[in-house]
Design a protein around this motif. Structure first.
Motif: not given
Length: 347
Positions: A6-7, A50-52, A111-114
């Motif tokens: 997702i961007h 929120a997502r990175q 999640s971030v990094g997974s």
């Protein structure tokens, strides 16, 4: 490998990302056979959580173990397994109590990094505490695989809601929400022996599934009209147990209003919006209990799995659209447009 990322709001992409590898001795690498899109994924899709940019997504999947770390004792390459929507170590006090969602070593897929579940493969931390083995022959049964996928989230979440609502044999249960979780709440309430199940929903395709899952009545109204309809169906008293599977202020207000004095609300709708809809004085005066939260589905899979394997319960009808990995972005749009209930992904 290829995976969904997702961007930005409404900007889902399927891209090449690094292949997962064993990083810790308790990991396995799993090749995904089935995944799906969850209603809660839509909050990220719409930009409401929120997502990175480039972050992975997806938390419901099952597949085949490709490789296992040196300290993994319960799984080997070739095993068919299902993953609950969070990983957990299986050894902490919370895991021992069946509350795997509070495991200090736990985390959410995507999640971030997974890795996320909506991809070709996933690195699974703490495999022995997280995964559940499935019969090998299920891998060749397309219908059964789809039913088993529901164990990763929606079936266990519906069960958690039914337990929170205090469902027991002979009780009357109302279900607020006609999404996949609400429908699985109907299935769970029926499994636990509810005599009457009132499904609140306006979409005929969904309420037809609710009836097939065990709903005895359908209420299409919303707000005060829905409250009046449920009261009329229950002799003015309301339902012994109410499953709240939406998470908005309005849905919680409805849940409180249609609960019988002395009854219980099992809430599993991810809360979103400006308030909760809770009036504690009303709940205090009427002795209404509130139980629920993030479902520890890892604790429920061993109980629910035999019934799915036997066909006693079949949650597969909640999946009404199937896509390959390239079709995932369109699958999000279909769910957001409410032209699909729940999208099955076959990588």
């Amino acid at each position: 490998m290829r995976a969904t990322t997702i961007h930005a709001p409404f900007d889902m992409r399927v891209e090449d990302v690094p292949d997962p590898v064993i990083q810790d001795s308790t990991d396995v690498v799993l090749r995904v056979l089935r995944a799906c899109i969850c209603g809660s994924d839509l909050w990220a899709y719409r930009g409401e959580s929120a997502r990175q940019p480039g972050q992975r997504i997806g938390h419901e999947f099952l597949g085949i173990v490709e490789a296992a770390g040196s300290d993994v004792t319960g799984f080997a390459a070739g095993d068919l397994v299902v993953a609950p929507f969070m990983w957990s170590d299986g050894t902490c006090e919370y895991c021992a109590e069946g509350l795997h969602t509070s495991c200090p070593s736990g985390g959410f897929w995507g999640s971030v990094g997974s890795d996320g579940g909506q991809g070709e493969a996933v690195r699974v931390p703490f495999a022995d505490g997280t995964l559940v083995k499935l019969p090998a022959d299920a891998a060749s049964d397309d219908h059964l695989l789809t039913a088993l996928l529901a164990l990763s989230d929606v079936l266990g979440t519906g069960h958690h809601a039914a337990l929170g609502a205090g469902v027991k044999p002979g009780s009357t249960v109302a279900v607020v929400g006609d999404g996949a979780v609400g429908l699985c709440g109907v299935l769970a309430a029926k499994r636990l022996g509810a005599e009457r199940i009132i499904a609140l929903g306006r979409h005929t395709a969904r309420t037809d599934i609710a009836r097939a899952f065990g709903a005895t009545d359908v209420v299409a109204e919303r707000g005060e009209a829905a409250e009046a309809a449920v009261r009329e169906l229950t002799g003015g008293q309301g339902a012994h147990g109410v499953i709240e599977a939406v998470g908005t202020e309005q849905s919680m207000r409805t849940a409180v209003a249609i609960t019988r004095d002395g009854g219980s609300i099992g809430y599993v709708g991810v809360p979103h919006g400006s308030g909760t809809g809770l009036d504690l004085s009303v709940m205090f005066d009427r002795n209404i209990a509130l139980r629920g939260g993030v479902a520890p589905v890892r604790a429920y899979i061993p109980e629910l799995l035999p019934d799915v394997l036997a066909g006693t319960i079949d949650p597969s009808p909640v999946f009404d659209l199937t896509v390959d990995l390239d079709g995932v972005p369109a699958g999000y749009k279909s769910m957001d447009d409410r032209t699909a209930l729940k999208v099955l992904v076959k990588p």
